[in-house]
Design a protein around this motif. Structure first.
Motif, short mmCIF file in Angstrom:
data_model
loop_
_atom_site.label_atom_id
_atom_site.label_comp_id
_atom_site.label_asym_id
_atom_site.label_seq_id
_atom_site.Cartn_x
_atom_site.Cartn_y
_atom_site.Cartn_z
N LEU A 84 0.82 -1.21 0.00
CA LEU A 84 0.00 0.00 0.00
C LEU A 84 0.85 1.26 0.00
CD1 LEU A 84 -2.72 1.42 0.09
CD2 LEU A 84 -2.69 1.15 2.58
N ILE A 85 1.87 1.31 0.84
CA ILE A 85 2.71 2.52 0.93
C ILE A 85 3.40 2.81 -0.40
CG2 ILE A 85 4.75 1.34 1.84
CD1 ILE A 85 3.48 4.81 2.91
N LEU A 120 0.65 4.16 -2.88
CA LEU A 120 0.30 5.54 -2.53
C LEU A 120 1.41 6.50 -2.94
CD1 LEU A 120 -1.30 5.07 1.01
CD2 LEU A 120 -2.46 5.30 -1.20
N ASN A 164 1.10 9.53 -5.72
CA ASN A 164 1.51 10.90 -5.38
C ASN A 164 2.54 11.43 -6.37
OD1 ASN A 164 -0.10 11.54 -3.13
ND2 ASN A 164 1.22 10.32 -1.80
N ASP A 188 -4.95 11.88 -8.24
CA ASP A 188 -5.79 12.05 -7.07
C ASP A 188 -6.42 10.72 -6.66
OD1 ASP A 188 -5.32 14.79 -6.94
OD2 ASP A 188 -7.00 15.25 -8.24
N PHE A 189 -6.54 10.53 -5.37
CA PHE A 189 -7.16 9.32 -4.84
C PHE A 189 -7.68 9.61 -3.45
CE2 PHE A 189 -2.75 9.20 -3.56
CZ PHE A 189 -2.80 8.79 -2.24
N ILE A 190 -8.51 8.72 -2.97
CA ILE A 190 -9.00 8.77 -1.60
C ILE A 190 -8.72 7.41 -0.97
CG2 ILE A 190 -11.03 8.95 -0.11
CD1 ILE A 190 -12.30 10.70 -2.29
N LYS A 191 -8.05 7.41 0.14
CA LYS A 191 -7.80 6.17 0.88
C LYS A 191 -8.83 6.10 1.99
CE LYS A 191 -4.62 4.05 4.09
NZ LYS A 191 -5.54 4.12 5.20
N LYS A 192 -9.57 5.01 2.00
CA LYS A 192 -10.58 4.82 3.05
C LYS A 192 -10.21 3.61 3.88
CE LYS A 192 -14.55 6.69 0.63
NZ LYS A 192 -15.92 6.43 0.20
N ARG A 193 -10.44 3.74 5.14
CA ARG A 193 -10.22 2.61 6.05
C ARG A 193 -11.59 2.05 6.39
NH1 ARG A 193 -5.80 2.25 10.46
NH2 ARG A 193 -6.20 0.16 11.14
#
Length: 125
Positions: A100-101, A104, A108, A113-118
């Protein structure tokens, strides 16, 4: 539709624009059939077009009420477009950097653009 060449899918462009070649969410099955390669197995099984999931290798197009609502794969480390699609995987090519890191960081760097949701997992009592 039959093509005499593979269609190239550029994942960086897909992440940036949401376009999967000329496909976009909301397109009808009829539109997809007239503007995109036939799904795998269609020559052998004409009922393929009646199904809600069409396969291109291990990529899936999901339809609801005959409209495309999801482009999906369970196989991020083994992405395949089958006989119809050639995949330009961009930063997804390096399997060792699919944490994941790393993803991401790449998004970047590319200014995508993105949205990370938990997600909260439901707990059983």
């Amino acid at each position: 539709m039959k093509f005499n060449h593979k269609i190239t899918i550029d994942f960086e462009d897909f992440f940036r624009t949401g376009k999967f070649d000329y496909l976009q969410l909301g397109k009808t099955k009829e539109w997809v059939l007239n503007n995109f390669p036939d799904p795998d197995g269609m020559e052998d099984d004409k009922e393929t077009i009646d199904r809600d999931i069409w396969f291109y290798g291990n990529l899936e197009l999901h339809f609801e009420e005959d409209k495309l609502f999801l482009i999906y794969s369970d196989y991020i480390t083994e992405l395949s477009g089958g006989e119809q699609l050639e995949l330009k995987k961009s930063f997804l090519e390096n399997i060792d950097e699919l944490k994941l890191i790393d993803i991401l960081s790449q998004l970047n760097k590319l200014h995508i653009d993105f949205i990370k949701k938990r997600l909260k997992l439901s707990q059983k009592n």
